[in-house]
Design an enzyme around this catalytic site. Sequence first.
Site, PDB file in Angstrom:
ATOM      1  CD  GLU A  51      -2.560   1.648   2.403  1.00 53.82           C
ATOM      2  OE1 GLU A  51      -3.335   2.614   2.358  1.00 53.82           O
ATOM      3  OE2 GLU A  51      -2.298   1.019   3.445  1.00 53.82           O
ATOM      4  CG  ASP A  76       3.176   7.679   4.324  1.00 47.00           C
ATOM      5  OD1 ASP A  76       3.886   8.715   4.304  1.00 47.00           O
ATOM      6  OD2 ASP A  76       1.960   7.699   4.078  1.00 47.00           O
ATOM      7  CG  ASP A 125      -1.608  16.042  -3.861  1.00 47.54           C
ATOM      8  OD1 ASP A 125      -2.166  16.300  -4.949  1.00 47.54           O
ATOM      9  OD2 ASP A 125      -1.171  16.907  -3.097  1.00 47.54           O
ATOM     10  CE  LYS A 129      -2.239  24.647 -10.580  1.00 48.91           C
ATOM     11  NZ  LYS A 129      -1.900  25.951  -9.941  1.00 48.91           N
ATOM     12  CG  ASP A 159     -11.248  12.375  -2.108  1.00 50.77           C
ATOM     13  OD1 ASP A 159     -11.524  13.470  -1.607  1.00 50.77           O
ATOM     14  OD2 ASP A 159     -10.072  12.007  -2.289  1.00 50.77           O
ATOM     15  CB  THR A 200      -9.040   5.631   5.855  1.00 50.52           C
ATOM     16  OG1 THR A 200      -9.604   6.644   5.007  1.00 50.52           O
ATOM     17  CG2 THR A 200      -8.255   4.635   5.018  1.00 50.52           C
ATOM     18  CE1 TYR A 202      -8.545  13.559   8.385  1.00 51.55           C
ATOM     19  CE2 TYR A 202      -6.897  11.826   8.357  1.00 51.55           C
ATOM     20  CZ  TYR A 202      -7.362  13.024   8.857  1.00 51.55           C
ATOM     21  OH  TYR A 202      -6.656  13.677   9.830  1.00 51.55           O
ATOM     22  CD  GLU A 203     -12.793   4.780   2.028  1.00 51.26           C
ATOM     23  OE1 GLU A 203     -13.455   4.185   1.160  1.00 51.26           O
ATOM     24  OE2 GLU A 203     -11.821   4.269   2.628  1.00 51.26           O
TER      25      GLU A 203
END
Length: 264
Positions: A51, A76, A125, A129, A159, A200, A202-203
């Site tokens: 992951e 991470d 993220d 750009k 999302d 999660t 935040y999900e």
Amino acid sequence: MGKNKLKKFSDMESMECVFQYPFSVLKEQGFPMKGRWHSDYFHNDNPVILELGCGKGEYTVGLASRFPDKNFIGIDIKGARMWSGACQVRDRKMGNAAFLRTSIELLPYFFAPGEVDEIWITFPDPQMKKVNKRLTGTRFMRLYREVLKDGGRVHLKTDSPFLYTYTGIMARHNSLPLLADTCDLYGNPQGVDDILGIRTFYEQQWLDRGLTIKYISWNLPAQGELSEPEVEIEPDTYRSFSRGELQCPELCNPQVRIKNNDKQ
């Protein structure tokens, strides 16, 4: 640096499920378990699944709990984030989960060719750009090929309508076989119910705000030229941390403009 972070870093130094290697050590000595994750850590021949950008490790722990016949490694660069998941793995004595603190660009230092079976990319993220920093861009597809088995599966949960749309176009442009594709995972799961129970913190917050979660997965063959699709995609209202504006829940496919002749 706050005392809380220092304590977390100190905790992780003693955790057998956490691996932290400075680049200087990697460059000079290499990673001793490269090519040996099955034999030296997991002690089985089950698939190894990564992951990327695992954050607090909720998804790594959730997948490892749900699929005991597979091995999961959360990756991470932010050590203080993964401390929470690492504590769960340690306290629950989960033998099929581990955490690796490093940059995604350094994956080939830690894994041998073909050692990884699948890759999960969860809520990155979208880098609207900067295509070279986009974790589903062709630059990273080439990087994943260095560690992924031929035809290994890559999953994206997001999302961001922008990233979801871009990823679908990228996969079709490069003829990567799509295995699942839905712009509303919980409203239209399309045969992926086995992951619906893993959310999660935040999900769940985004779902409560009316955001839809998008999911797409594909096979990544080891051979074949990869190129960026020449398209412009309408940006969305994604915010890296607070998601400051609420994007329209119905917006699954932003406007796309083809710059040149493009195969989609």
